[in-house]
Design an enzyme around this catalytic site. Structure first.
Site, PDB file in Angstrom:
ATOM      1  CB  ILE A  39     -51.841  71.605   2.561  1.00 58.08           C
ATOM      2  CG1 ILE A  39     -52.159  70.464   3.543  1.00 58.08           C
ATOM      3  CG2 ILE A  39     -53.098  72.410   2.244  1.00 58.08           C
ATOM      4  CD1 ILE A  39     -52.489  70.916   4.962  1.00 58.08           C
TER       5      ILE A  39
ATOM      6  CG  ASP B  14     -60.980  75.727   8.473  1.00 62.22           C
ATOM      7  OD1 ASP B  14     -62.189  75.660   8.785  1.00 62.22           O
ATOM      8  OD2 ASP B  14     -60.167  74.813   8.678  1.00 62.22           O
TER       9      ASP B  14
ATOM     10  CD  GLU C 230     -58.402  77.838  15.659  1.00 61.32           C
ATOM     11  OE1 GLU C 230     -58.369  78.367  14.538  1.00 61.32           O
ATOM     12  OE2 GLU C 230     -58.248  76.610  15.834  1.00 61.32           O
TER      13      GLU C 230
ATOM     14  NE  ARG D 188     -52.305  74.914  13.692  1.00 61.43           N
ATOM     15  CZ  ARG D 188     -52.841  73.873  13.045  1.00 61.43           C
ATOM     16  NH1 ARG D 188     -53.710  74.072  12.071  1.00 61.43           N
ATOM     17  NH2 ARG D 188     -52.541  72.635  13.386  1.00 61.43           N
TER      18      ARG D 188
ATOM     19  CB  THR E 176     -57.172  76.284   5.158  1.00 64.98           C
ATOM     20  OG1 THR E 176     -56.104  76.038   4.240  1.00 64.98           O
ATOM     21  CG2 THR E 176     -58.406  76.749   4.423  1.00 64.98           C
TER      22      THR E 176
ATOM     23  CG  HIS F 273     -59.065  74.450  12.950  1.00 64.82           C
ATOM     24  ND1 HIS F 273     -58.047  75.021  13.657  1.00 64.82           N
ATOM     25  CD2 HIS F 273     -58.470  73.538  12.131  1.00 64.82           C
ATOM     26  CE1 HIS F 273     -56.889  74.476  13.304  1.00 64.82           C
ATOM     27  NE2 HIS F 273     -57.122  73.562  12.371  1.00 64.82           N
ATOM     28  CD  GLN F 274     -66.285  72.867   8.246  1.00 62.49           C
ATOM     29  OE1 GLN F 274     -67.084  73.585   8.826  1.00 62.49           O
ATOM     30  NE2 GLN F 274     -66.665  71.985   7.336  1.00 62.49           N
ATOM     31  CB  ALA F 275     -59.491  72.697   6.332  1.00 65.60           C
ATOM     32  CG  PHE F 276     -59.280  68.288  10.546  1.00 63.41           C
ATOM     33  CD1 PHE F 276     -59.810  69.453  11.067  1.00 63.41           C
ATOM     34  CD2 PHE F 276     -59.654  67.076  11.124  1.00 63.41           C
ATOM     35  CE1 PHE F 276     -60.690  69.429  12.139  1.00 63.41           C
ATOM     36  CE2 PHE F 276     -60.536  67.041  12.209  1.00 63.41           C
ATOM     37  CZ  PHE F 276     -61.062  68.230  12.709  1.00 63.41           C
TER      38      PHE F 276
END
Ligand SMILES: NC(=O)c1ccc[n+]([C@@H]2O[C@H](COP(=O)([O-])OP(=O)(O)OC[C@H]3O[C@@H](n4cnc5c(N)ncnc54)[C@H](O)[C@@H]3O)[C@@H](O)[C@H]2O)c1
Length: 332
Positions: free
Chosen positions: A155, A259, A264, A235, A233, A296-299
């Site tokens: 990444i 993110d 979370e 952890r 983005t 937590h939606q980057a994936f």
């Protein structure tokens, strides 16, 4: 195989059912997370499939082992939420998805940074309210600025190349195991402190490990340029959030887009819009005008979901035919 998915969401079903046409497992979907209180609901699972916020600690692994589970399959890249040592002790193999779509996360990182810098998320809300005033929405050119990247794996290397070649930035990178090929793109590897001191925009892309926990803390924040923008983005545990809040308060940090958040587990992937959120650090953080938080939606792209489902179910099949690819095993 009987594969039991914990923390499954409606969007997991389609890709898993589609991929399962090749593998023919029996899949059971649970929408609650795995922890020591829910572990009994794994039932007669042969494979337990978990996501980023399931708590796969020693107690949970012991209970899984007692139930005959031999494989825990993470449908994500990071495995910081699994006690790998305990898994090995209980003879449970842990697999993850080392590479599904690094583009999903790197593109999202760039998007977050652009949105935060030019206040696109705030402009969207204003225009919907018929407020066409642009006061307060001033950003800066990213071109010519220094972007720091900590962790240049799948990444981080994409992010580094994008800012170097796409935006004409100076890119300074730090990695414990630098991939020197990145230098061919003009990315410069330097010591971590130099990245921290010189970056206008700092992007975190290393995994969460004991040595990276709170890599952003009051000491490292003090080293940074006044007004630095931080993007995480990777952890949540990479950032000491209380120290970050203080640094935003004082102006040492000029902006932050995240993110992921260290607390979370109690928040993300849930609709809490009618509840009082008890996490005051989080509440303080999201209320700053120069902070942008996503859940937590980057994936979260179609390609990534399909690839995750395929790799996860393939690992389940391969495990039971003794043909697991080394690259997917987290506790080698
Ligand atoms: N937000 C999301 O949806 C999402 C999705 C996928 C992955 N992630 C996170 O992104 C992280 C990176 O993913 P990746 O696929 O690039 O992983 P990767 O394994 O390809 O790269 C990680 C890099 O970090 C480096 N590294 C390890 N420890 C370091 C340290 N102490 N300092 C500096 N560098 C260090 C490694 O050498 C490696 O080059 C994952 O660990 C995961 O936590 C987040």
């Amino acid at each position: 195989m009987r594969v039991v998915l914990f923390s499954s969401q409606s969007y997991d079903r389609g890709p898993f059912e589609e991929a399962n046409k090749t593998f023919n497992h029996e899949i059971i979907y649970h929408n609650f997370s795995l922890n020591k209180d829910t572990v009994s609901l794994a039932g007669k699972a042969q494979v337990v499939c978990v996501f980023v916020n399931d708590q796969v600690d020693a107690d949970t692994l012991k209970a899984l082992a007692e139930n005959g589970v031999k494989l825990v399959a993470l449908r994500c890249g990071g495995y910081n939420n699994v006690n790998l040592k305990a898994a090995s002790e209980y003879k449970i193999t842990v697999v993850h998805v080392p590479s599904y779509s690094p583009f999903a996360v790197s593109e999202f990182t760039v998007g977050l940074l652009l949105s935060l810098n030019r206040k696109i998320h705030r402009a969207y809300v204003r225009v919907r309210e018929d407020d066409f005033n642009i006061v307060g929405l001033l950003g800066c050119d990213i071109h010519g600025k220094t972007v720091g990247v900590i962790g240049t794996g799948k990444i981080g290397s994409n992010v580094a190349k994008c800012f170097k070649m796409g935006f004409g930035c100076d890119v300074l990178a730090y990695d414990i195991n630098p991939d020197k090929k990145l230098e061919n793109y003009g990315v410069q590897f330097v010591e971590q402190n130099e990245v921290l001191k010189k970056a206008d925009f700092l992007c975190l892309h290393c995994p969460l490990t004991p040595s990276t926990t709170h890599i952003v803390n009051s000491d490292s924040l003090a080293l940074m340029k006044k007004g630095v923008t931080i993007v995480n983005t990777s952890r949540g545990g990479l950032i000491d959030t209380k120290a970050l809040v203080d640094a935003i308060d004082s102006g040492q940090v000029g902006g932050c887009a995240i993110d992921v958040y260290e607390g979370e587990r109690n928040l993300f992937y849930k609709d809490l819009s009618n509840e009082v959120i008890k996490d005051s650090t989080f509440q303080r953080l999201v209320n700053f005008p120069n902070v942008l938080v996503t859940s937590h939606q980057a994936f979260f792209t179609t390609e990534a979901l399909c690839s995750i489902a395929h790799t996860t179910l393939k690992s389940a099949s391969d495990f039971y035919t003794n043909s697991l690819d080394e690259s997917v095993i987290a506790n080698k």
